[in-house]
Design an enzyme around this catalytic site. Structure first.
Site, PDB file in Angstrom:
ATOM      1  N   GLU A  21       0.828  -1.212   0.000  1.00 12.29           N
ATOM      2  CA  GLU A  21       0.000   0.000   0.000  1.00 12.29           C
ATOM      3  C   GLU A  21       0.858   1.255   0.000  1.00 12.29           C
ATOM      4  OE1 GLU A  21      -3.068  -0.199  -1.153  1.00 12.29           O
ATOM      5  OE2 GLU A  21      -3.611  -1.491   0.530  1.00 12.29           O
ATOM      6  N   HIS A  22       0.474   2.215  -0.828  1.00 15.53           N
ATOM      7  CA  HIS A  22       1.231   3.465  -1.006  1.00 15.53           C
ATOM      8  C   HIS A  22       2.649   3.170  -1.488  1.00 15.53           C
ATOM      9  CE1 HIS A  22      -1.760   6.357   0.418  1.00 15.53           C
ATOM     10  NE2 HIS A  22      -2.182   5.371   1.184  1.00 15.53           N
ATOM     11  N   THR A  23       2.776   2.130  -2.255  1.00 18.52           N
ATOM     12  CA  THR A  23       4.072   1.797  -2.852  1.00 18.52           C
ATOM     13  C   THR A  23       4.095   2.130  -4.334  1.00 18.52           C
ATOM     14  OG1 THR A  23       3.235  -0.421  -3.217  1.00 18.52           O
ATOM     15  CG2 THR A  23       4.590  -0.085  -1.250  1.00 18.52           C
ATOM     16  N   ALA A  35     -15.580   3.698  -1.041  1.00 16.95           N
ATOM     17  CA  ALA A  35     -15.265   2.590  -0.140  1.00 16.95           C
ATOM     18  C   ALA A  35     -13.809   2.151  -0.267  1.00 16.95           C
ATOM     19  CB  ALA A  35     -16.187   1.404  -0.421  1.00 16.95           C
ATOM     20  N   GLY A  36     -13.027   2.889  -1.057  1.00 18.41           N
ATOM     21  CA  GLY A  36     -11.627   2.510  -1.223  1.00 18.41           C
ATOM     22  C   GLY A  36     -11.467   1.264  -2.072  1.00 18.41           C
ATOM     23  N   LEU A  37     -12.469   0.962  -2.889  1.00 23.30           N
ATOM     24  CA  LEU A  37     -12.425  -0.240  -3.722  1.00 23.30           C
ATOM     25  C   LEU A  37     -12.262   0.127  -5.203  1.00 23.30           C
ATOM     26  CD1 LEU A  37     -15.210  -2.271  -1.862  1.00 23.30           C
ATOM     27  CD2 LEU A  37     -12.727  -2.411  -1.564  1.00 23.30           C
ATOM     28  N   GLU A  46      -7.353  10.482 -14.220  1.00 19.95           N
ATOM     29  CA  GLU A  46      -7.535  10.661 -12.774  1.00 19.95           C
ATOM     30  C   GLU A  46      -6.605  11.748 -12.235  1.00 19.95           C
ATOM     31  OE1 GLU A  46      -8.699   7.353 -10.749  1.00 19.95           O
ATOM     32  OE2 GLU A  46      -7.942   7.972  -8.796  1.00 19.95           O
ATOM     33  N   ASP A  98      -4.605   1.001  -9.314  1.00 20.58           N
ATOM     34  CA  ASP A  98      -6.014   0.643  -9.473  1.00 20.58           C
ATOM     35  C   ASP A  98      -6.360   0.380 -10.941  1.00 20.58           C
ATOM     36  OD1 ASP A  98      -5.876   1.359  -6.844  1.00 20.58           O
ATOM     37  OD2 ASP A  98      -6.853   3.290  -7.122  1.00 20.58           O
ATOM     38  N   TYR A 103      -3.741  12.464   0.662  1.00 21.57           N
ATOM     39  CA  TYR A 103      -3.043  11.479  -0.175  1.00 21.57           C
ATOM     40  C   TYR A 103      -1.851  12.146  -0.855  1.00 21.57           C
ATOM     41  CZ  TYR A 103      -2.326   8.003  -3.856  1.00 21.57           C
ATOM     42  OH  TYR A 103      -1.775   7.070  -4.701  1.00 21.57           O
TER      43      TYR A 103
HETATM   44  C1  GLA Z   1      -5.251   4.573  -3.943  1.00 23.40           C
HETATM   45  C2  GLA Z   1      -4.527   5.013  -5.200  1.00 23.40           C
HETATM   46  C3  GLA Z   1      -3.481   3.992  -5.617  1.00 23.40           C
HETATM   47  C4  GLA Z   1      -2.572   3.594  -4.457  1.00 23.40           C
HETATM   48  C5  GLA Z   1      -3.394   3.291  -3.207  1.00 23.40           C
HETATM   49  C6  GLA Z   1      -2.528   3.065  -1.993  1.00 23.40           C
HETATM   50  O1  GLA Z   1      -6.008   3.435  -4.208  1.00 23.40           O
HETATM   51  O2  GLA Z   1      -5.439   5.192  -6.245  1.00 23.40           O
HETATM   52  O3  GLA Z   1      -2.735   4.505  -6.699  1.00 23.40           O
HETATM   53  O4  GLA Z   1      -1.610   4.578  -4.213  1.00 23.40           O
HETATM   54  O5  GLA Z   1      -4.319   4.324  -2.910  1.00 23.40           O
HETATM   55  O6  GLA Z   1      -1.790   1.914  -2.149  1.00 23.40           O
END
Ligand code: GLA
Length: 385
Positions: A31-33, A120-122, A162, A174, A226
């Site tokens: 995550e966040h990589t 929802a972060g999906l 985006e 994503d 973010y």
């Molecule tokens: C969101 C962003 C992705 C990624 C994640 C964290 O989903 O759209 O690019 O950075 O956060 O892993």
């Protein structure tokens, strides 16, 4: 015909040329990589966004959303950085980005119907971009679904939509997930060079379930937090004299931390470097069938995101703790954080208990009821009809 096609006929007075869809995703770990040139390991969700579409001969995008309950018209000539606002930016932005990439794209009539929960972060936004992008590719003969290289090019256009039109500085995981994942596998994505590998991910065969909890805590990627994390990583890389934090090997982490100027940069860097190592470890553990180790890595990832990267929130922490207390091997927040969803790796016979425990923990705090549902690794964006 499916429902978006029927709605399309009602709204636009003609059948669509076809229906395309793209999945939401959960990231198993990493995550966040992505914007640090690192590794991520998403799966495509069974939940998808469908887009019934027809090509137009002019430069008008007419788009209806079943969920938003509105129809919006956008002239493609008016699309650009910051315009339009709102949910249409993700669709219009893709057509804009394809044009910027030299593709001959005209206007479209689009009806969107999504089973990916918004906020929802999906990755509902990436699912929308990729469904519309897939449709544009087929309708205008761009061939961008033909193979993984073409799909990666479409993913890059969706990322530009985006970043530049919707104004969310996201990293690209994503869109890659929505276009490149495969049924029954997680996608090992190397964001330094775009290399991908498909890692078999069939928890059912191992008697386990991946349980998603949508905490209903609101989550937005363009509210500044973010981007602040992303800029901190860039600053840390600059102070260390490397292109991205991917270039810091775990063995050189302590020495790198000692050279950074602030505690904030040290925390962010420690998360990124250790998280990339956890992805490699998780892939090895999945290949060995060692789910206990995958669970341990989930726990470590969550702690790192909560304490070092500071992108968790009370709802995510409670969902994770409740699932673990009810027998999950490990749980973690997934996606950008600040709300959104968590995932838990749970033995099949404990899945109901875990969902009950999460709901009870939320009720005890007077929070809105979270949505808990099991997911499997589904297929990527495609034409449905
Ligand atoms: C969101 C962003 C992705 C990624 C994640 C964290 O989903 O759209 O690019 O950075 O956060 O892993």
């Amino acid at each position: 015909m499916t429902s978006p096609a029927r709605t399309h006929r009602d709204v636009f007075g003609a059948d669509p040329a076809g229906v395309w869809s793209a999945p939401g995703r959960v990231n198993l770990i990493g995550e966040h990589t992505d914007y640090n040139g690192g590794l991520a390991l998403p799966i495509a969700l069974p939940q998808r966004t469908a887009a019934a579409c027809s090509a137009r001969g002019d430069d008008l995008l007419r788009i209806h959303s079943v969920q938003a309950g509105e129809t919006v018209e956008v002239a493609l000539g008016d699309v650009g950085p910051g315009s339009p606002h709102g949910w249409t930016a993700y669709a219009a932005g893709v057509l804009w980005a394809l044009r910027a990439d030299g593709c001959e794209v005209r206007g479209m009539d689009v009806t969107v119907d999504s089973a990916v929960p918004v906020g929802a972060g999906l990755s509902s936004s990436a699912a929308l971009e990729c469904a519309v992008g897939a449709a544009a590719s087929d309708l205008f003969g761009l061939g961008l679904l033909a193979d993984d290289a073409a799909r990666a090019r479409l993913a890059r256009a969706c990322v530009r939509a985006e970043n530049e039109v919707a104004g969310a500085a996201t990293g690209g995981m994503d869109q890659s997930a929505a276009l490149l994942c495969r049924t029954g596998s997680a996608l090992l994505l190397d964001c330094r060079d775009g290399a991908t590998e498909h890692v078999p991910f069939d928890l059912a065969a191992a008697g386990h379930v991946l349980l998603v909890t949508d905490t209903r805590a609101s989550h937005a990627l363009n509210d500044g937090q973010y981007e602040k994390r992303r800029r901190a990583c860039e600053q840390a890389a600059a102070e260390l004299g490397v292109a991205t934090l991917r270039e810091v090997p775990p063995g050189a982490l302590d020495e790198a931390l000692a050279r950074l100027s602030t505690d904030e940069l040290r925390q962010r860097t420690r998360h990124v470097v250790t998280e990339i190592a956890r992805v490699e470890a998780a892939v090895a553990a999945l290949r060995d069938g060692d789910l206990a180790e995958v669970g341990r890595l989930f726990r470590a990832s969550h702690a790192s995101l909560r304490d070092d990267y500071e992108v968790s929130c009370a709802e995510l922490d409670v969902a994770v703790e409740a699932a673990e207390g009810a027998g999950a091997l490990g749980a973690r927040m997934t996606g950008g954080g600040f709300g959104g969803s968590s995932i838990a790796l749970v033995p099949e016979d404990a899945a109901d208990d875990a969902a009950v425990a999460v709901r009870a923990a939320f009720a005890a705090r007077g929070w809105a009821e979270p949505q808990c549902f099991p997911v499997t690794a589904g297929p990527p964006a495609a034409r449905d009809i």
